[in-house]
Scaffold this motif. Structure first.
Motif, short mmCIF file in Angstrom:
data_model
loop_
_atom_site.label_atom_id
_atom_site.label_comp_id
_atom_site.label_asym_id
_atom_site.label_seq_id
_atom_site.Cartn_x
_atom_site.Cartn_y
_atom_site.Cartn_z
N GLN A 173 -3.52 3.76 2.96
CA GLN A 173 -2.73 2.82 3.95
C GLN A 173 -3.25 2.03 5.04
OE1 GLN A 173 1.45 4.85 4.48
NE2 GLN A 173 1.66 2.89 4.38
N GLY A 174 -5.33 2.04 5.38
CA GLY A 174 -5.61 1.45 5.76
C GLY A 174 -5.64 2.15 7.82
N PRO A 175 -6.43 1.06 8.59
CA PRO A 175 -6.28 1.60 9.82
C PRO A 175 -5.84 1.09 10.68
CG PRO A 175 -7.94 -0.35 9.04
CD PRO A 175 -7.43 -0.13 7.93
N ARG A 176 -4.08 1.53 10.90
CA ARG A 176 -3.50 0.96 11.28
C ARG A 176 -3.80 2.37 12.88
NH1 ARG A 176 1.73 1.51 7.95
NH2 ARG A 176 3.03 1.60 9.79
N ASN A 218 -7.94 6.43 7.32
CA ASN A 218 -6.49 5.42 7.28
C ASN A 218 -5.37 6.49 7.70
OD1 ASN A 218 -6.25 4.49 4.26
ND2 ASN A 218 -8.10 5.81 3.77
N TYR A 219 -4.28 5.76 7.97
CA TYR A 219 -3.15 5.94 8.52
C TYR A 219 -2.16 6.91 8.11
CZ TYR A 219 1.16 5.07 11.50
OH TYR A 219 2.61 5.64 11.79
N ILE A 221 -8.88 -4.01 3.27
CA ILE A 221 -10.26 -2.62 3.37
C ILE A 221 -9.24 -1.30 4.39
CG2 ILE A 221 -11.99 -2.71 5.54
CD1 ILE A 221 -12.43 -5.54 5.14
N ASN A 222 -9.74 -0.20 3.69
CA ASN A 222 -9.00 1.00 4.47
C ASN A 222 -10.02 2.10 5.86
OD1 ASN A 222 -7.05 0.31 3.18
ND2 ASN A 222 -7.19 1.66 0.92
N SER A 268 -4.80 -6.36 4.81
CA SER A 268 -5.83 -6.18 4.93
C SER A 268 -6.66 -5.21 3.20
CB SER A 268 -6.95 -6.00 6.03
OG SER A 268 -8.40 -5.86 5.45
N LYS A 299 0.83 -1.69 0.41
CA LYS A 299 0.05 -0.09 -0.01
C LYS A 299 0.60 1.44 -0.04
CE LYS A 299 -3.46 -2.43 2.06
NZ LYS A 299 -4.94 -1.71 3.69
N ALA A 353 -3.72 -5.17 8.96
CA ALA A 353 -3.77 -3.46 8.83
C ALA A 353 -3.63 -3.28 7.18
CB ALA A 353 -4.32 -2.43 9.65
N CYS A 354 -1.54 -3.82 7.64
CA CYS A 354 -1.46 -4.21 5.58
C CYS A 354 -1.53 -4.97 5.35
CB CYS A 354 0.28 -3.58 6.00
SG CYS A 354 0.81 -1.98 6.78
#
Length: 274
Positions: A213-216, A252-253, A247-248, A245, A44, A242-243
């Motif tokens: 980059q998703g929910p980190r 987002n991180y 799904i974001n 997946s 990502k 999270a990386c």
């Protein structure tokens, strides 16, 4: 082997951290954790970096990273778009040594300047000036964005990212698990709206913003606190998931922004005041 160019180190106001903070942070800490997963974990991020670099508008150009220690971002930029020529600036001596060794081991050619990007004068201008997790360490990010633009060629691009620690979850984790980290970050700049406004206030044109980059979750923690150490452990596993997946949501991180330096008439705040 990257070349180190010695420059004077300057002190300035407006910063939430200092060179000593980064010297301590960049003491080498070798780690092999999740090495076999790293290509997947970086997918990502590499996609985002490629999209940012493509806005340079030419097949090959000069790219400068501000706050480049310990060299990891320069390595990723090289991997994503190897045709560009890379440069970096940092004012942490330990960080610069780490960057030199790291880039040398990985065969990345880069010219590294040692100094404070707010004061440094270089012999060339750049097609794109980038930073990753830099402007949130200042009370007022607008003059810092203008420092990016000052090093750009007319018509060049400023591209940067900030971590999205302003979400309720990350704000809570920072405040309670890493109080020094919480104090060292400007959470007010951590939204697409705030980035857009700061870029426009800095005098940049054709500004675009986004998230990736998703929910980190916040990966740090004060090692002196039990909850800080627990958060570090939990974050390692959460962020791997999270990386990986697709799904974001729900957040987002990483937040990013790109703006163009005017071809004519660009002024920094200091120039306007003069």
């Amino acid at each position: 082997m990257p070349a180190i160019v010695a420059e004077n180190e300057f002190a300035a106001e407006n910063e939430l951290t200092n060179a000593g903070f980064w010297d301590r942070k960049y003491v080498p800490k070798p780690s092999v954790a999740f090495n076999w997963l790293k290509p997947l974990l970086r997918r990502k991020r590499h996609r985002m970096l490629g999209e940012l670099m493509d806005q340079i508008g030419k097949p090959s150009g000069e790219i400068l990273e501000l706050g480049c220690a310990p060299g990891e971002a320069l390595l990723h930029l090289h991997k994503v778009r190897p045709q560009h020529r890379l440069h970096g600036i940092d004012y942490s001596e330990v960080g610069m040594q780490s960057a030199e060794e790291f880039l040398g081991r990985n065969g990345v050619e880069a010219t590294i300047h040692f100094g404070d990007f707010r004061e440094i004068e270089l012999s060339q201008k750049f097609d794109m000036v980038m930073s990753f997790g830099l402007i949130e360490h200042f009370d007022d990010p607008v003059p810092i964005i203008q420092d990016h633009a000052r090093l750009c060629a007319p018509g060049g691009r400023v591209a940067l990212t900030v971590p999205n620690f302003a979400t309720p979850v990350n704000r809570f984790l920072m405040k309670h698990c890493d109080p020094p980290g919480y104090e060292g970050h400007n959470l007010a700049i951590m939204s697409c709206e705030a980035l857009q406004a700061a870029f426009e206030a800095a005098g940049l044109q054709n500004v675009t913003v986004g998230a990736a980059q998703g929910p980190r979750i916040y990966p740090g923690g004060d090692r002196r606190l039990l909850r800080g150490r627990i958060n570090r452990l939990i974050a390692k596993f959460w962020n791997v998931a999270a990386c990986l997946s697709p799904i974001n949501v729900p957040w987002n991180y990483t937040l990013w922004a790109v703006g163009q330096v005017p071809v004519e008439g660009f002024q920094t705040t200091s120039n306007k005041a003069a």
